[in-house]
Write a protein that holds these residues in place. Structure first.
Motif, PDB file in Angstrom:
ATOM      1  N   ILE A 127      34.078   3.334  19.586  1.00  0.00           N
ATOM      2  CA  ILE A 127      35.441   3.429  19.040  1.00  0.00           C
ATOM      3  C   ILE A 127      36.310   4.294  19.948  1.00  0.00           C
ATOM      4  O   ILE A 127      37.465   3.956  20.245  1.00  0.00           O
ATOM      5  N   TYR A 128      35.756   5.409  20.397  1.00  0.00           N
ATOM      6  CA  TYR A 128      36.501   6.294  21.290  1.00  0.00           C
ATOM      7  C   TYR A 128      36.785   5.605  22.625  1.00  0.00           C
ATOM      8  O   TYR A 128      37.891   5.738  23.173  1.00  0.00           O
ATOM      9  N   LEU A 129      35.790   4.889  23.157  1.00  0.00           N
ATOM     10  CA  LEU A 129      35.939   4.261  24.469  1.00  0.00           C
ATOM     11  C   LEU A 129      37.033   3.192  24.482  1.00  0.00           C
ATOM     12  O   LEU A 129      37.783   3.071  25.452  1.00  0.00           O
ATOM     13  N   VAL A 130      37.109   2.407  23.405  1.00  0.00           N
ATOM     14  CA  VAL A 130      38.088   1.312  23.389  1.00  0.00           C
ATOM     15  C   VAL A 130      39.456   1.759  22.881  1.00  0.00           C
ATOM     16  O   VAL A 130      40.431   1.006  22.972  1.00  0.00           O
ATOM     17  N   SER A 131      39.547   2.975  22.352  1.00  0.00           N
ATOM     18  CA  SER A 131      40.805   3.423  21.736  1.00  0.00           C
ATOM     19  C   SER A 131      42.006   3.406  22.696  1.00  0.00           C
ATOM     20  O   SER A 131      43.123   3.103  22.257  1.00  0.00           O
ATOM     21  N   PRO A 132      41.854   3.707  23.993  1.00  0.00           N
ATOM     22  CA  PRO A 132      43.035   3.623  24.865  1.00  0.00           C
ATOM     23  C   PRO A 132      43.564   2.203  25.025  1.00  0.00           C
ATOM     24  O   PRO A 132      44.714   2.008  25.440  1.00  0.00           O
ATOM     25  N   LEU A 133      42.746   1.201  24.710  1.00  0.00           N
ATOM     26  CA  LEU A 133      43.132  -0.198  24.892  1.00  0.00           C
ATOM     27  C   LEU A 133      43.685  -0.832  23.624  1.00  0.00           C
ATOM     28  O   LEU A 133      44.189  -1.954  23.659  1.00  0.00           O
ATOM     29  N   ILE A 134      43.576  -0.128  22.498  1.00  0.00           N
ATOM     30  CA  ILE A 134      43.945  -0.733  21.215  1.00  0.00           C
ATOM     31  C   ILE A 134      45.060   0.057  20.547  1.00  0.00           C
ATOM     32  O   ILE A 134      44.936   1.262  20.318  1.00  0.00           O
ATOM     33  N   GLN A 135      46.139  -0.631  20.259  1.00  0.00           N
ATOM     34  CA  GLN A 135      47.212  -0.060  19.444  1.00  0.00           C
ATOM     35  C   GLN A 135      47.582  -1.113  18.406  1.00  0.00           C
ATOM     36  O   GLN A 135      48.226  -2.111  18.715  1.00  0.00           O
ATOM     37  N   VAL A 136      47.135  -0.897  17.199  1.00  0.00           N
ATOM     38  CA  VAL A 136      47.277  -1.891  16.142  1.00  0.00           C
ATOM     39  C   VAL A 136      48.743  -2.048  15.745  1.00  0.00           C
ATOM     40  O   VAL A 136      49.463  -1.056  15.564  1.00  0.00           O
ATOM     41  N   LYS A 137      49.182  -3.294  15.616  1.00  0.00           N
ATOM     42  CA  LYS A 137      50.557  -3.594  15.233  1.00  0.00           C
ATOM     43  C   LYS A 137      50.713  -3.550  13.717  1.00  0.00           C
ATOM     44  O   LYS A 137      49.743  -3.657  12.962  1.00  0.00           O
ATOM     45  N   ASN A 138      51.950  -3.425  13.281  1.00  0.00           N
ATOM     46  CA  ASN A 138      52.254  -3.627  11.874  1.00  0.00           C
ATOM     47  C   ASN A 138      52.146  -5.118  11.567  1.00  0.00           C
ATOM     48  O   ASN A 138      52.764  -5.938  12.249  1.00  0.00           O
ATOM     49  N   VAL A 139      51.348  -5.468  10.601  1.00  0.00           N
ATOM     50  CA  VAL A 139      51.178  -6.878  10.230  1.00  0.00           C
ATOM     51  C   VAL A 139      51.477  -7.044   8.748  1.00  0.00           C
ATOM     52  O   VAL A 139      51.398  -6.094   7.962  1.00  0.00           O
ATOM     53  N   SER A 140      51.806  -8.250   8.363  1.00  0.00           N
ATOM     54  CA  SER A 140      52.092  -8.522   6.951  1.00  0.00           C
ATOM     55  C   SER A 140      50.795  -8.536   6.156  1.00  0.00           C
ATOM     56  O   SER A 140      49.709  -8.773   6.697  1.00  0.00           O
ATOM     57  N   GLY A 141      50.937  -8.297   4.872  1.00  0.00           N
ATOM     58  CA  GLY A 141      49.778  -8.312   3.991  1.00  0.00           C
ATOM     59  C   GLY A 141      49.077  -9.661   3.982  1.00  0.00           C
ATOM     60  O   GLY A 141      47.843  -9.740   3.960  1.00  0.00           O
ATOM     61  N   LYS A 142      49.853 -10.746   4.004  1.00  0.00           N
ATOM     62  CA  LYS A 142      49.266 -12.086   3.975  1.00  0.00           C
ATOM     63  C   LYS A 142      48.465 -12.370   5.240  1.00  0.00           C
ATOM     64  O   LYS A 142      47.383 -12.952   5.181  1.00  0.00           O
ATOM     65  N   MET A 143      49.011 -11.968   6.383  1.00  0.00           N
ATOM     66  CA  MET A 143      48.308 -12.175   7.641  1.00  0.00           C
ATOM     67  C   MET A 143      47.009 -11.377   7.673  1.00  0.00           C
ATOM     68  O   MET A 143      45.957 -11.869   8.092  1.00  0.00           O
TER      69      MET A 143
END
Length: 331
Positions: A127-143
């Motif tokens: 989780i720590y290693l991949v964290s610089p590559l991942i920035q989660v977007k705001n997504v809709s509840g349905k999606m």
């Protein structure tokens, strides 16, 4: 982001208690023929309800590190220090108090944990290693719901196979393999749900109902496996299984909506010492079980005793460790 997020703090405390409960009840769950069906079922239900603990830890880490900030060098130093310290403690315990081959444990220290519960430190590094590559977007509840249904249930390789006249319709093969995929997914869901407006009418009741239903399916599924196999199987207990997945998402959402007003006193203390409790608790349980400091003639009372004693001793050890480890490298 505020330095203290109350629901994260409270949820970490709950997850820590659940980890202790899993290992408290494991002996009973895996030794069904040594106890009565009623006592086994109590242990099974408690264990089933606690399976979400590990996913919750991944979700908390994802919420913290899959956003605007990612893991920094100090986080890697800390997790490496924790792995080294608690492995050393476990190795010392093994050498002094058990007949386990300490040499083999040390030889394969980079391939598998010295003591079973320390696997988590290896997994969280990802989780720590991949964290610089991942920035989660705001997504809709349905999606997000669609994503969870497809990846968490329909295409989950841990979903129990469903067939009609030899035609397998579940799970659908999307070539998802390995638990690590789901650990990272838990992290992303933790961030996505954490950012989402979840204060919707009736959602708390729905999440509560889903959690109870999921625990019921896990426990009844495990009972069914026991009855037809004649022995315990962890098919429904898997941390990446569909029912545990549903329970984890439900409990995270419920905690976010209901536990953010303030840090709850007991949970706040457990959360503050969760690292130490996690590092020590398995050794404490092993010592209590192997030294006969238990009450197996009264299984329910024994579960209460082992849980309470383990929590108290682990908490005390964590407090003592924090007195020495003032910079909180391993505590």
């Amino acid at each position: 982001m505020p330095s203290k997020i109350n629901w994260i703090d409270n949820l970490r405390g709950i997850a820590c208690l659940m980890v202790v409960m899993i290992h408290t009840t494991t002996w009973y769950v895996t030794n069904a023929h040594s106890i009565s069906p009623v006592n086994w079922d109590i242990a099974n239900i408690l264990n089933s309800a606690s399976r979400v603990s590990v996913p919750l830890f991944f979700m908390i880490s994802g919420f913290l590190f899959f956003g605007d900030r990612s893991a920094q060098p100090r986080h890697f130093i800390r997790i490496a220090a924790c792995l080294g310290f608690y492995s050393a403690v476990a190795l010392l315990y093994i050498t002094l108090f058990t007949s386990i081959n300490a040499g083999l444990s040390l030889k394969y220290v980079l391939q598998k944990p010295v003591f079973y519960h320390l696997w988590f430190f290896f997994a969280i590094i990802v989780i720590y290693l991949v964290s610089p590559l991942i920035q989660v977007k705001n997504v809709s509840g349905k999606m997000l719901l669609a994503l969870m249904v497809v990846i968490g249930i329909i295409a989950n390789p841990n979903t129990v196979s469903q067939k009609i006249d030899g035609f397998e319709w579940l799970p659908v093969n999307l070539y998802i393999n390995g638990d690590t995929f789901y650990y990272v997914l838990y992290g992303m869901l933790g961030r996505a749900i954490g950012m989402m407006d979840t204060q919707k009418r009736g959602l708390n009741w729905l999440c509560g109902a889903l959690f109870i239903a999921g625990v019921t399916v896990i426990s009844r599924g495990t009972l069914h496996e026991l009855q037809w196999r004649g022995n315990f199987a962890d098919t429904w207990y898997l941390y990446c299984g569909p029912m545990v997945f549903i329970c984890a998402v439900s409990l995270l959402t419920l905690a976010k909506n209901t536990l953010n007003a303030r840090p709850l006193p007991v949970l706040s203390v457990i959360s503050r010492h969760s690292l130490g409790i996690y590092g020590f608790h398995a050794l404490v349980i092993h010592a209590l079980r192997t030294r006969g400091v238990e009450l197996k003639s009264w299984p329910v009372l024994d579960m209460v005793w082992i849980f309470a004693a383990t929590l108290a001793i682990s908490l005390l050890l964590s407090m003592l460790l924090q007195k020495i480890d003032v910079r909180r490298f391993v505590s």
